[in-house]
Design an enzyme around this catalytic site. Structure first.
Site, PDB file in Angstrom:
ATOM      1  N   HIS A 221       0.828  -1.209   0.000  1.00 19.63           N
ATOM      2  CA  HIS A 221       0.000   0.000   0.000  1.00 19.63           C
ATOM      3  C   HIS A 221       0.860   1.255   0.000  1.00 19.63           C
ATOM      4  O   HIS A 221       1.858   1.331   0.715  1.00 19.63           O
ATOM      5  CB  HIS A 221      -0.909   0.009   1.231  1.00 19.63           C
ATOM      6  CG  HIS A 221      -1.721   1.256   1.382  1.00 19.63           C
ATOM      7  ND1 HIS A 221      -2.621   1.673   0.431  1.00 19.63           N
ATOM      8  CD2 HIS A 221      -1.750   2.205   2.366  1.00 19.63           C
ATOM      9  CE1 HIS A 221      -3.190   2.804   0.827  1.00 19.63           C
ATOM     10  NE2 HIS A 221      -2.673   3.155   1.991  1.00 19.63           N
ATOM     11  N   SER A 222       0.478   2.237  -0.820  1.00 17.12           N
ATOM     12  CA  SER A 222       1.093   3.556  -0.801  1.00 17.12           C
ATOM     13  C   SER A 222       2.620   3.453  -0.953  1.00 17.12           C
ATOM     14  O   SER A 222       3.111   2.894  -1.927  1.00 17.12           O
ATOM     15  CB  SER A 222       0.697   4.281   0.486  1.00 17.12           C
ATOM     16  OG  SER A 222       1.063   5.631   0.453  1.00 17.12           O
ATOM     17  N   ALA A 223       3.381   3.968   0.030  1.00 17.81           N
ATOM     18  CA  ALA A 223       4.844   3.921  -0.049  1.00 17.81           C
ATOM     19  C   ALA A 223       5.383   2.504   0.047  1.00 17.81           C
ATOM     20  O   ALA A 223       6.563   2.271  -0.236  1.00 17.81           O
ATOM     21  CB  ALA A 223       5.462   4.791   1.044  1.00 17.81           C
TER      22      ALA A 223
ATOM     23  N   GLY B 220       4.685   0.388  -2.016  1.00 19.72           N
ATOM     24  CA  GLY B 220       5.028   0.093  -3.410  1.00 19.72           C
ATOM     25  C   GLY B 220       6.442   0.515  -3.736  1.00 19.72           C
ATOM     26  O   GLY B 220       7.152  -0.163  -4.493  1.00 19.72           O
TER      27      GLY B 220
END
Length: 418
Positions: free
Chosen positions: A315-317, A319
């Site tokens: 999720h989010s960072a 990635g």
């Protein structure tokens, strides 16, 4: 800051300016701020000021009955000292009935009996005074409540309910002596021994810790949307081993330099945060950045797992952490990982990235992004994500992981080897 008053007017004196108000008008303003706009009684701005707050004694003096009731409730959520979430009079309600492990003869029957968090039993954050929602007091109070909410989630959901093991890193340090200098992750009992498949969960940046997608949702919405509980349970029920990473806890503050008022009432009542002195935070060895942590867990756990198939949810960072892992351990990762479910990930794939990595992401990853469209509808076939982007079924970033969960599992399971 001083205040003077007579029967009709009240005067508030700051070091910048003197303000005069009609008592009745200011009383109505205070009620609007606290009861309608949900402002903290410590943080009621002086009307038409540049950020100055009304003295608490003025707020209480002019409090209507509604304001008095609200302040009485809020003050009970400010403990003298705190060691548990319950010290703040907060808890989680509307939870499902979790099974008792002792009534199951084997771990698999227990895992299959675990309920998911649903809209009917989402796990709502409430106080035990009037069953109301979280009330903001100060940022310091919020951070402390958040810390104890995280501890509750990890102890009650991850360890007690999901039966995950807490592991402290780096492995060459003793958690009994140096836990405050270490970082924790969570693993299922079969994370390293499951011969078939392993799921790795990586949250985004900020104050989120293992087991959470978004701390703010755990306080202001529900455990269903804010935690990784449903992913963990669904993964284990689908036969996965599970490893939950902790990429954001990269530093520690030596105990002798930590804030002595961090978990005390005196600290909670402070309306301004004092910045930490330069150099107070120390790096956690081997885990000093989110990518470093991700690579450390890969080298010491994931790469040693027996699973022939590994899937990642990021999720989010998270990635960004995933992409850095692919580049740092490219050969090994490409051989072991089958699919990646990005949930509103902020990563980018560049033309300078290794061709093998770019090709893998194109063929084996999807990014479920914020969108008003129904979940799983393609919204962008080409983007900086380097892969197809589909709607997560929600237009707010922090909600995307839970809202696209079924679509993510369907995709990841399709990538498993037969």
């Amino acid at each position: 800051m001083l205040s003077n008053n007579n029967s009709d007017t009240i005067q508030v004196v700051t070091d910048k300016k003197t303000y005069n108000f009609k008592r009745e008008a200011l009383s109505e303003y205070i009620e609007q701020q606290i009861c309608r706009d949900k402002k903290s009684f410590l943080l009621v701005s002086i009307p038409n000021s540049n950020g100055d707050f009304l003295p608490v004694n003025i707020v209480k003096e002019l409090a209507t009955e509604n304001v008095k009731k609200e302040i009485e409730i809020v003050e009970q959520t400010i403990p003298e000292n705190s060691n548990f979430l319950s010290d703040f009079h907060y808890t989680y309600t509307q939870l499902p009935n979790f099974p008792d492990p002792s009534t199951h003869t084997d771990s698999q029957s227990y895992i299959q009996a675990l309920p998911l968090l649903t809209n009917q039993t989402p796990g709502l954050f409430t106080n035990d005074i009037d069953n109301g929602k979280f009330r903001f007091v100060t940022q310091r109070h919020y951070e402390a409540v958040g810390d104890f909410a995280v501890k509750y989630i990890q102890d009650e959901l991850l360890v007690k309910v999901c039966q995950l093991d807490e592991v402290w890193l780096p492995l060459d340090m003793d958690a009994n002596q140096d836990k405050d200098k270490m970082v924790n992750i969570y693993t299922s009992k079969d994370a390293l021994t499951n011969p078939n498949k392993l799921m790795v969960l990586i949250q985004g940046s900020g104050a989120v810790r293992p087991g959470l997608w978004a701390r703010a949702l755990c306080l202001n919405d529900s455990l269903k949307t804010g935690t990784q509980y449903n992913y963990i349970v669904q993964a284990m029920q689908n036969g996965y081993g599970v490893i939950v990473l902790n990429p954001n806890q990269n530093t520690y503050i030596p105990s002798e330099l930590d804030d002595p008022l961090k978990y005390k009432k005196e600290g909670y009542l402070k309306t301004k945060n004092e910045p930490l002195a330069k150099g107070v935070k120390k790096p956690i060895k081997g885990n000093q950045s989110p990518p470093d942590h991700t690579v450390y867990v890969w080298d010491n756990f994931i790469s040693k797992a027996l699973a022939k198939d590994i899937n990642i949810v990021a999720h989010s960072a998270g990635g960004w952490c995933t992409m850095e892992l692919f580049k740092a351990r490219m050969k090994d990762v490409l051989q072991r990982v089958r699919g990646v479910a990005f949930t509103d990930s902020v990563h980018s794939v560049y033309s300078s990235d290794p061709k093998e990595v770019r090709q893998f992401i194109i063929n084996n990853a999807i990014n479920w992004v914020t969108s008003d469209k129904p979940c799983d509808v393609v919204v962008n076939s080409k983007s900086s994500s380097g892969c197809e982007c589909r709607s997560a079924g929600h237009n707010k970033h922090e909600y995307t992981s839970e809202f696209c969960r079924e679509a993510a599992f369907s995709f990841l399971n399709s990538k498993l080897t037969q």
